[in-house]
Design a protein around this motif. Structure first.
Motif, PDB file in Angstrom:
ATOM      1  N   SER A  26      42.970   2.313  10.451  1.00  0.00           N
ATOM      2  CA  SER A  26      42.047   3.060   9.502  1.00  0.00           C
ATOM      3  C   SER A  26      40.760   2.940  10.123  1.00  0.00           C
ATOM      4  O   SER A  26      40.096   4.164  10.143  1.00  0.00           O
ATOM      5  CB  SER A  26      41.956   2.609   8.240  1.00  0.00           C
ATOM      6  N   ARG A  27      40.228   1.998  10.595  1.00  0.00           N
ATOM      7  CA  ARG A  27      38.832   1.975  11.316  1.00  0.00           C
ATOM      8  C   ARG A  27      38.916   2.676  12.421  1.00  0.00           C
ATOM      9  O   ARG A  27      37.795   3.307  13.091  1.00  0.00           O
ATOM     10  CB  ARG A  27      38.408   0.378  11.592  1.00  0.00           C
ATOM     11  N   LEU A  28      39.919   2.526  13.437  1.00  0.00           N
ATOM     12  CA  LEU A  28      39.985   3.120  14.571  1.00  0.00           C
ATOM     13  C   LEU A  28      39.855   4.799  14.211  1.00  0.00           C
ATOM     14  O   LEU A  28      39.386   5.599  14.997  1.00  0.00           O
ATOM     15  CB  LEU A  28      41.101   3.066  15.484  1.00  0.00           C
ATOM     16  N   ARG A  29      40.767   5.093  13.164  1.00  0.00           N
ATOM     17  CA  ARG A  29      40.827   6.424  12.991  1.00  0.00           C
ATOM     18  C   ARG A  29      39.472   7.236  12.435  1.00  0.00           C
ATOM     19  O   ARG A  29      38.909   8.323  12.735  1.00  0.00           O
ATOM     20  CB  ARG A  29      41.647   6.925  11.608  1.00  0.00           C
ATOM     21  N   ASP A  30      38.747   6.364  11.311  1.00  0.00           N
ATOM     22  CA  ASP A  30      37.361   6.788  10.888  1.00  0.00           C
ATOM     23  C   ASP A  30      36.189   6.926  11.992  1.00  0.00           C
ATOM     24  O   ASP A  30      35.241   7.602  12.165  1.00  0.00           O
ATOM     25  CB  ASP A  30      36.748   5.502   9.908  1.00  0.00           C
ATOM     26  N   LEU A  31      36.091   5.767  12.976  1.00  0.00           N
ATOM     27  CA  LEU A  31      35.202   5.892  14.192  1.00  0.00           C
ATOM     28  C   LEU A  31      34.993   6.872  14.935  1.00  0.00           C
ATOM     29  O   LEU A  31      33.978   7.297  15.606  1.00  0.00           O
ATOM     30  CB  LEU A  31      35.132   4.402  14.947  1.00  0.00           C
ATOM     31  N   GLY A  32      36.223   7.594  15.078  1.00  0.00           N
ATOM     32  CA  GLY A  32      36.219   8.887  15.681  1.00  0.00           C
ATOM     33  C   GLY A  32      34.977  10.042  15.359  1.00  0.00           C
ATOM     34  O   GLY A  32      34.759  10.963  16.195  1.00  0.00           O
ATOM     35  N   GLY A  33      34.613  10.177  14.014  1.00  0.00           N
ATOM     36  CA  GLY A  33      33.349  10.818  13.673  1.00  0.00           C
ATOM     37  C   GLY A  33      32.366  10.116  13.485  1.00  0.00           C
ATOM     38  O   GLY A  33      31.311  10.905  12.969  1.00  0.00           O
ATOM     39  N   PHE A  34      32.165   8.811  13.925  1.00  0.00           N
ATOM     40  CA  PHE A  34      30.988   8.371  13.826  1.00  0.00           C
ATOM     41  C   PHE A  34      29.627   8.604  14.840  1.00  0.00           C
ATOM     42  O   PHE A  34      30.260   9.166  16.087  1.00  0.00           O
ATOM     43  CB  PHE A  34      30.988   6.753  14.064  1.00  0.00           C
ATOM     44  N   ASP A  35      28.270   8.600  14.313  1.00  0.00           N
ATOM     45  CA  ASP A  35      27.410   9.003  15.278  1.00  0.00           C
ATOM     46  C   ASP A  35      26.885   7.829  15.936  1.00  0.00           C
ATOM     47  O   ASP A  35      27.685   6.631  15.655  1.00  0.00           O
ATOM     48  CB  ASP A  35      26.335   9.899  14.604  1.00  0.00           C
ATOM     49  N   LEU A  36      25.926   7.781  16.939  1.00  0.00           N
ATOM     50  CA  LEU A  36      25.679   6.646  17.684  1.00  0.00           C
ATOM     51  C   LEU A  36      25.024   5.583  16.608  1.00  0.00           C
ATOM     52  O   LEU A  36      25.302   4.417  16.785  1.00  0.00           O
ATOM     53  CB  LEU A  36      24.443   7.044  18.162  1.00  0.00           C
ATOM     54  N   ASP A  37      24.360   5.898  15.816  1.00  0.00           N
ATOM     55  CA  ASP A  37      23.639   5.178  14.464  1.00  0.00           C
ATOM     56  C   ASP A  37      24.905   4.183  13.971  1.00  0.00           C
ATOM     57  O   ASP A  37      24.856   2.878  13.654  1.00  0.00           O
ATOM     58  CB  ASP A  37      22.639   5.480  13.484  1.00  0.00           C
ATOM     59  N   GLN A  38      25.940   4.937  13.464  1.00  0.00           N
ATOM     60  CA  GLN A  38      26.904   4.437  12.654  1.00  0.00           C
ATOM     61  C   GLN A  38      27.912   3.467  13.559  1.00  0.00           C
ATOM     62  O   GLN A  38      28.219   2.464  13.270  1.00  0.00           O
ATOM     63  CB  GLN A  38      27.971   5.609  11.963  1.00  0.00           C
ATOM     64  N   CYS A  39      28.015   3.850  14.761  1.00  0.00           N
ATOM     65  CA  CYS A  39      28.690   3.129  15.889  1.00  0.00           C
ATOM     66  C   CYS A  39      27.978   1.574  15.865  1.00  0.00           C
ATOM     67  O   CYS A  39      28.780   0.662  15.906  1.00  0.00           O
ATOM     68  CB  CYS A  39      28.886   3.778  17.192  1.00  0.00           C
ATOM     69  N   ARG A  40      26.618   1.409  16.081  1.00  0.00           N
ATOM     70  CA  ARG A  40      25.912   0.325  16.360  1.00  0.00           C
ATOM     71  C   ARG A  40      25.924  -0.450  15.023  1.00  0.00           C
ATOM     72  O   ARG A  40      26.019  -1.823  15.077  1.00  0.00           O
ATOM     73  CB  ARG A  40      24.624   0.684  16.774  1.00  0.00           C
ATOM     74  N   ALA A  41      25.848   0.200  13.662  1.00  0.00           N
ATOM     75  CA  ALA A  41      25.926  -0.415  12.395  1.00  0.00           C
ATOM     76  C   ALA A  41      27.335  -1.135  12.493  1.00  0.00           C
ATOM     77  O   ALA A  41      27.550  -2.432  12.131  1.00  0.00           O
ATOM     78  CB  ALA A  41      25.781   0.233  11.504  1.00  0.00           C
ATOM     79  N   ALA A  42      28.614  -0.445  12.706  1.00  0.00           N
ATOM     80  CA  ALA A  42      29.857  -0.981  12.689  1.00  0.00           C
ATOM     81  C   ALA A  42      29.950  -2.056  13.841  1.00  0.00           C
ATOM     82  O   ALA A  42      30.773  -3.024  13.419  1.00  0.00           O
ATOM     83  CB  ALA A  42      30.718   0.153  13.007  1.00  0.00           C
ATOM     84  N   LEU A  43      29.408  -2.190  14.738  1.00  0.00           N
ATOM     85  CA  LEU A  43      29.727  -2.934  15.955  1.00  0.00           C
ATOM     86  C   LEU A  43      29.064  -4.130  15.365  1.00  0.00           C
ATOM     87  O   LEU A  43      29.309  -5.339  15.898  1.00  0.00           O
ATOM     88  CB  LEU A  43      28.893  -2.651  17.215  1.00  0.00           C
TER      89      LEU A  43
END
Length: 82
Positions: A26-43
Motif C-alpha cells: 500500500s505504501r509503495l502504491r501511495d508514494l507514487g503520487g508524493f511530492d518532494l516534501d511528502q517523500c522526505r517526511a515519509a523517509l
C-alpha cells in the motif's frame, strides 16, 4: 517549533483520517503520487520497510532531477513530478 508530543507528519495517512497505509504494498502504491516534501517526511518515519525506503530515495532523486532540469530550462515545475 512543533511540540515534543506532536507526532511526526505521516504522508501515508490521508487528511481527516486516523489511519492509513501500513503495509509495504500500500505504501509503495501511495508514494507514487508524493511530492518532494511528502517523500522526505515519509523517509523520516520510524520502522519504514526497506522496499519503501528504497523507492522513496529513488523518487526523491527523480523529483530533484526534474526540479533541476525545469530550473535550467526555465520551465514551471509540476507539483507531482510526473
Amino acid at each position: 517549533m512543533p511540540s515534543v508530543l506532536t507526532p511526526p507528519y505521516n504522508p501515508f495517512i490521508p487528511p481527516g483520517q486516523e489511519y492509513g497505509a501500513v503495509d509495504a504494498d500500500s505504501r509503495l502504491r501511495d508514494l507514487g503520487g508524493f511530492d518532494l516534501d511528502q517523500c522526505r517526511a515519509a523517509l523520516a518515519l520510524p520502522d519504514l520497510q526497506k522496499a519503501v525506503e528504497k523507492k522513496l530515495q529513488s523518487r526523491i532523486r527523480a523529483l530533484e532531477k526534474l526540479a533541476t532540469t525545469a530550473k535550467q530550462e526555465g520551465l514551471p515545475m509540476q507539483a507531482q513530478g510526473e
